[in-house]
Design a protein around this motif. Structure first.
Motif, PDB file in Angstrom:
ATOM      1  N   ILE A 310       0.994  -0.891  -0.121  1.00  0.00           N
ATOM      2  CA  ILE A 310      -0.371   0.062   0.029  1.00  0.00           C
ATOM      3  C   ILE A 310       0.653   1.321   0.432  1.00  0.00           C
ATOM      4  CG2 ILE A 310      -1.757   1.419   1.618  1.00  0.00           C
ATOM      5  CD1 ILE A 310      -2.623  -1.447   0.491  1.00  0.00           C
ATOM      6  N   PHE A 311       0.419   2.063  -0.976  1.00  0.00           N
ATOM      7  CA  PHE A 311       1.621   3.239  -0.744  1.00  0.00           C
ATOM      8  C   PHE A 311       0.123   4.636  -0.643  1.00  0.00           C
ATOM      9  CE2 PHE A 311       2.722   7.459  -2.482  1.00  0.00           C
ATOM     10  CZ  PHE A 311       3.864   7.006  -2.405  1.00  0.00           C
ATOM     11  N   GLY A 312       1.016   4.686   0.412  1.00  0.00           N
ATOM     12  CA  GLY A 312      -0.327   6.364   0.920  1.00  0.00           C
ATOM     13  C   GLY A 312       0.212   7.405   0.016  1.00  0.00           C
ATOM     14  N   GLY A 313      -0.948   8.160  -0.526  1.00  0.00           N
ATOM     15  CA  GLY A 313      -0.953   9.066  -1.226  1.00  0.00           C
ATOM     16  C   GLY A 313      -1.605  10.399  -0.407  1.00  0.00           C
ATOM     17  N   ILE A 314      -3.051  10.714  -1.195  1.00  0.00           N
ATOM     18  CA  ILE A 314      -3.955  11.540  -0.773  1.00  0.00           C
ATOM     19  C   ILE A 314      -3.978  10.411   0.619  1.00  0.00           C
ATOM     20  CG2 ILE A 314      -6.088  12.526  -1.119  1.00  0.00           C
ATOM     21  CD1 ILE A 314      -5.704  13.118  -4.319  1.00  0.00           C
ATOM     22  N   THR A 315      -4.459   9.898   0.460  1.00  0.00           N
ATOM     23  CA  THR A 315      -5.136   8.356   1.886  1.00  0.00           C
ATOM     24  C   THR A 315      -3.802   8.013   2.769  1.00  0.00           C
ATOM     25  OG1 THR A 315      -6.590   7.107   0.665  1.00  0.00           O
ATOM     26  CG2 THR A 315      -5.891   6.638   2.701  1.00  0.00           C
ATOM     27  N   ARG A 316      -3.837   8.768   4.031  1.00  0.00           N
ATOM     28  CA  ARG A 316      -2.549   8.650   4.596  1.00  0.00           C
ATOM     29  C   ARG A 316      -2.146   7.043   5.405  1.00  0.00           C
ATOM     30  NH1 ARG A 316      -5.374  12.613   7.897  1.00  0.00           N
ATOM     31  NH2 ARG A 316      -4.913  11.151   9.971  1.00  0.00           N
ATOM     32  N   GLY A 317      -1.121   7.326   6.121  1.00  0.00           N
ATOM     33  CA  GLY A 317      -0.668   5.832   5.941  1.00  0.00           C
ATOM     34  C   GLY A 317      -1.273   5.395   7.167  1.00  0.00           C
ATOM     35  N   ASP A 318      -1.504   5.897   8.222  1.00  0.00           N
ATOM     36  CA  ASP A 318      -2.404   5.796   9.111  1.00  0.00           C
ATOM     37  C   ASP A 318      -3.661   5.329   9.435  1.00  0.00           C
ATOM     38  OD1 ASP A 318      -2.313   8.099   8.620  1.00  0.00           O
ATOM     39  OD2 ASP A 318      -2.637   9.763  10.576  1.00  0.00           O
TER      40      ASP A 318
END
Length: 381
Positions: A310-318
């Motif tokens: 998973i790559f957090g772009g607009i959606t944050r990793g947390d």
């Protein structure tokens, strides 16, 4: 959309490509009635979207009513590489003395369609391409003009096809290209194209994969879509709105972005594993979407381990990590080991949030893939 063999053969026959006499059957009694009508020998062929059906027991040749009944009982209902066989194609046997390959697909490296011919028919053409690339004659085609007759002849003679059948094979290759173009197909192939003892050629198999986005132009093919799907997992993917392709391996792959998923597939192969699927859940890996993805991958009996990339772009990793935790906590028991790798926005915070009692966490994609491959090998032993 992938057509079943019997559907593709109907399309090929309507275009003038010779195919064996055949009947579709979904019960033992229907198989027996079909072979009585067609005659012996008759091939009984599982209608599922997998390669290597013959080696897996999904194709058998019956020479009597007793064998037809026995083979139909064996094949109908069998689990063939994760697919349940509910239909078989009963087909007249072909007295053949040679097997060829013809196909048309898009060569993305060249940016043009390519027609292919080989004398190495009846076997996995991907293996031939990898081990004996010179055994496949290729002819690139300008889509503005279509396939010229000389190009078909050039490919056929380049493959070393005998002169007495070259005209027939050239005609079939030209028709196959016309179908590929007219039907907005991604792949069209015949493997094997059998050469009979009477020096006739006949399509003993048929593959036609059509671009889903072009089905609105082909209502006749769109009508076949429900039957062609034939797979519960792919039906789920449509329901959930995922880009999903089922493969033959045992390492389940979930990612958010087509390029990210393709990279993961390549690494699984690089580290000695076999991908079980392509599954792109898109942006916004919230709990419900992650739960649906896990439901699909866990439902595949071939899957022995899962890797999240998973790559957090607009959606944050947390936020992604919270979604994964919530999704996994919804299961009473985690049926397959799950490895997670997060990158991008707030990836560090996300890795810290992940519940390590439910998932295995790796910082790099390479480490995550290697661990998933190792998990799959341990489970399958």
């Amino acid at each position: 959309m992938r057509l079943h063999e019997y559907q593709a053969k109907d399309v090929f026959a309507d275009a003038g490509i010779p195919v064996p006499d055949s009947r579709l059957a979904s019960s033992v009694d229907e198989v027996v009635a079909a072979v009585e009508d067609i005659g012996f020998p008759a091939a009984i062929k599982a209608q599922v979207h997998v390669g290597g059906r013959g080696k897996a027991g999904g194709i058998k040749i019956a020479t009597s009513e007793e064998e037809a009944r026995e083979y139909a009982d064996d094949i109908l209902g069998m689990d063939l590489k994760g697919y349940t066989v509910d239909r078989v194609l009963v087909e007249a046997g072909v007295d053949f003395e040679d097997e060829l390959y013809v196909g048309v697909t898009m060569d993305r490296g060249e940016g043009r369609p390519v027609a292919m011919v080989s004398e190495k028919g009846g076997v996995n053409i991907e293996e031939v391409a990898a081990e004996e690339p010179e055994a496949i004659a290729r002819e690139h085609i300008d889509p503005a003009f279509g396939m010229h007759p000389y190009q078909a002849r050039k490919a056929v003679y380049g493959a070393g096809i005998d002169r007495d059948i070259a005209r027939q094979v050239s005609s079939i290759l030209t028709t196959l290209y016309d179908l590929w173009e007219d039907k907005d197909a991604s792949d069209a192939e015949i493997n094997p194209l059998m050469v009979t003892s009477d020096r006739e050629v006949i399509a003993a198999d048929a593959v036609l994969n059509v671009d889903d986005d072009a089905l609105f132009r082909h209502p006749d093919l769109a009508e076949m879509e429900d039957e062609a799907a034939g797979d519960e997992l792919e039906a789920k993917a449509n329901k959930y709105g995922f880009d999903y392709v089922r493969l033959s391996g045992n390492v389940g792959i979930i990612g958010n972005g087509a390029g990210l998923v393709m990279t993961t597939l390549d690494l699984v192969d690089y580290y000695g594993g076999e991908p079980a699927n392509f599954l792109d859940i898109g942006g916004g890996a919230k709990a419900e979407r992650v739960t649906n993805a896990l439901d699909m991958v866990f439902s595949d009996p071939n899957v022995d381990s899962v890797v999240f990339n998973i790559f957090g772009g607009i959606t944050r990793g947390d936020e992604v990590a919270k979604g994964i935790n919530e999704a996994l906590e919804a299961f009473d028991e985690i049926p397959k080991p799950v490895v997670v790798r997060l990158a991008g926005t707030n990836a560090k915070e996300g890795m810290e949030i992940l519940n390590t009692e439910l998932v295995q966490v790796e910082e790099t994609l390479e480490d995550a893939v290697q661990r998933a491959v190792e998990n799959a090998k341990e489970v399958s032993q």
